[in-house]
Design a protein around this motif. Structure first.
Motif, PDB file in Angstrom:
ATOM      1  N   SER A  35       0.828  -1.212   0.000  1.00 37.06           N
ATOM      2  CA  SER A  35       0.000   0.000   0.000  1.00 37.06           C
ATOM      3  C   SER A  35       0.864   1.264   0.000  1.00 37.06           C
ATOM      4  O   SER A  35       0.617   2.202  -0.758  1.00 37.06           O
ATOM      5  CB  SER A  35      -0.926  -0.004   1.225  1.00 37.06           C
ATOM      6  N   GLY A  38       2.370   2.117  -3.253  1.00 33.84           N
ATOM      7  CA  GLY A  38       1.429   2.418  -4.327  1.00 33.84           C
ATOM      8  C   GLY A  38       1.051   1.216  -5.168  1.00 33.84           C
ATOM      9  O   GLY A  38       0.417   1.373  -6.224  1.00 33.84           O
ATOM     10  N   SER A  40      -1.309  -0.996  -5.344  1.00 36.93           N
ATOM     11  CA  SER A  40      -2.645  -1.252  -4.808  1.00 36.93           C
ATOM     12  C   SER A  40      -3.183  -2.626  -5.187  1.00 36.93           C
ATOM     13  O   SER A  40      -3.859  -3.282  -4.390  1.00 36.93           O
ATOM     14  CB  SER A  40      -3.620  -0.168  -5.307  1.00 36.93           C
ATOM     15  N   SER A  67      -6.434   2.854   3.003  1.00 34.87           N
ATOM     16  CA  SER A  67      -5.522   3.738   2.275  1.00 34.87           C
ATOM     17  C   SER A  67      -5.437   3.347   0.803  1.00 34.87           C
ATOM     18  O   SER A  67      -5.417   4.207  -0.085  1.00 34.87           O
ATOM     19  CB  SER A  67      -4.128   3.676   2.911  1.00 34.87           C
ATOM     20  N   THR A  68      -5.415   2.033   0.545  1.00 31.61           N
ATOM     21  CA  THR A  68      -5.382   1.531  -0.831  1.00 31.61           C
ATOM     22  C   THR A  68      -6.660   1.913  -1.580  1.00 31.61           C
ATOM     23  O   THR A  68      -6.612   2.359  -2.732  1.00 31.61           O
ATOM     24  CB  THR A  68      -5.221  -0.001  -0.839  1.00 31.61           C
ATOM     25  N   THR A  70      -8.551   4.421  -0.940  1.00 32.40           N
ATOM     26  CA  THR A  70      -8.504   5.863  -1.141  1.00 32.40           C
ATOM     27  C   THR A  70      -7.675   6.200  -2.371  1.00 32.40           C
ATOM     28  O   THR A  70      -8.061   7.036  -3.195  1.00 32.40           O
ATOM     29  CB  THR A  70      -7.907   6.574   0.094  1.00 32.40           C
ATOM     30  N   SER A  71      -6.524   5.539  -2.515  1.00 33.86           N
ATOM     31  CA  SER A  71      -5.639   5.774  -3.662  1.00 33.86           C
ATOM     32  C   SER A  71      -6.325   5.417  -4.978  1.00 33.86           C
ATOM     33  O   SER A  71      -6.145   6.093  -5.988  1.00 33.86           O
ATOM     34  CB  SER A  71      -4.354   4.951  -3.526  1.00 33.86           C
ATOM     35  N   SER A  73      -9.595   5.331  -5.384  1.00 36.69           N
ATOM     36  CA  SER A  73     -10.958   5.886  -5.383  1.00 36.69           C
ATOM     37  C   SER A  73     -11.977   4.774  -5.578  1.00 36.69           C
ATOM     38  O   SER A  73     -12.972   4.929  -6.307  1.00 36.69           O
ATOM     39  CB  SER A  73     -11.116   6.952  -6.485  1.00 36.69           C
ATOM     40  N   LYS A 106     -12.682  11.503  -0.632  1.00 43.98           N
ATOM     41  CA  LYS A 106     -11.926  11.430  -1.885  1.00 43.98           C
ATOM     42  C   LYS A 106     -12.617  10.574  -2.934  1.00 43.98           C
ATOM     43  O   LYS A 106     -12.283  10.658  -4.113  1.00 43.98           O
ATOM     44  CB  LYS A 106     -10.509  10.913  -1.611  1.00 43.98           C
TER      45      LYS A 106
END
Length: 302
Positions: A35, A38, A40, A67-68, A70-71, A73, A106
């Motif tokens: 995570s 990046g 994901s 968090s993943t 969120t990255s 979306s 987000k």
């Protein structure tokens, strides 16, 4: 150890796959590392394997997966994780609550984000800052400002992140006078250390809404060296508001500051074009002399 070692995950992966009995700590470490880097897809794949293997995630695992989401979306996966949080009784965890506020905002679900914030049994400055930033990102600057004032009224001391969040909200909503008051309070408050980001946000706010003299004065009085992004945003603001003399002066400074950056020459050329000045031809000649080419921008639709 290997998970935290640079960008190379291969040693950690080899050790992880060789271990027959993996506990939740091992799974969480690997998922968290993917995570943070990046990656994901791998983080989600490993989370699926973990659940299929009958291992229940803990708060650390869930924070990494939120968090993943969120990255990416990814609202669908995020909602599934939120359901698990509720079932497992981890919704009282303040860190998970903060992460969920951020994720829903987000992903475009500001109402859900605000609902989680209001239902949290306890909040901290991160909770309030995240919610203020979320309102600002969605163009609801007045609500962001109101929440910031409520935060102060409740005795929660705003930190540098909180101030940046509300300043950014004022920027998005065009609340110039409110932004001025907040920045003045920050300057006078010795507890808050202003960063380059605070100055960039405030100068952008002033420039965007035509307060060019004030913006230039802040630029000159900054205690640290202004970034190229600050210079270029102010050049653009001056060009938009017709102050082409100031724009030209600032653009020349930018070219001298970064002579190898083709975008600076393009910006100066645009200022000349706006003023009807054919010196832009000379600018393009200089670009050829320095063998500079402006990179084209691309958009990706997924």
């Amino acid at each position: 150890m290997y998970c935290k070692r640079g960008n190379e995950m291969r040693p950690a992966e080899l050790i992880f796959e060789k271990v027959s009995l993996k506990d939740v700590v091992m799974w969480s470490s690997m998922i968290g590392s993917y995570s943070q880097r990046g990656d994901s897809v791998k983080a989600l794949q490993l989370f699926s394997r973990m659940r299929a293997g009958g291992i229940d995630p803990n708060s650390v695992t869930l924070l990494a997966i939120i968090s993943t989401c969120t990255s990416l979306s990814s609202l669908q996966i995020g909602c599934g994780v939120h359901s698990y949080v509720l079932k497992s009784g981890l919704n009282s965890d303040i860190f998970i609550g903060n992460a969920l506020i951020n994720m829903y905002a987000k992903c475009g679900c500001l109402t859900d984000s605000h609902k989680i914030f209001k239902e949290m049994p306890s909040t901290d400055s991160v909770s309030w800052s995240t919610m203020v930033e979320s309102f600002g990102r969605h163009g609801r600057g007045n609500e962001a400002l109101k929440l910031f004032l409520e935060m102060q009224a409740r005795g929660i001391e705003p930190d540098a992140v909180s101030f940046l969040s509300v300043l950014s909200a004022c920027n998005h909503a065009g609340l110039v006078e409110e932004g001025k008051k907040i920045f003045k309070h920050m300057v006078e408050d010795s507890k808050v250390t202003l960063s380059l980001e605070h100055y960039a946000c405030y100068i952008n706010l002033l420039g965007k809404f035509g307060e060019l003299e004030d913006a230039c004065e802040i630029l000159r009085s900054m205690p640290m060296k202004p970034s190229s992004r600050i210079w270029s945003s102010l050049v653009t603001a001056c060009k938009v508001h017709g102050s082409l003399g100031i724009a030209e002066s600032l653009a020349h400074h930018l070219v001298r500051k970064e002579p190898q950056n083709a975008a600076n020459y393009t910006l100066l050329s645009m200022v000349y074009a706006e003023a009807g000045n054919w010196s832009g031809v000379e600018v393009r000649r200089l670009m050829r002399v320095h063998r500079l080419r402006k990179c084209y921008g691309f958009s990706r639709i997924s």
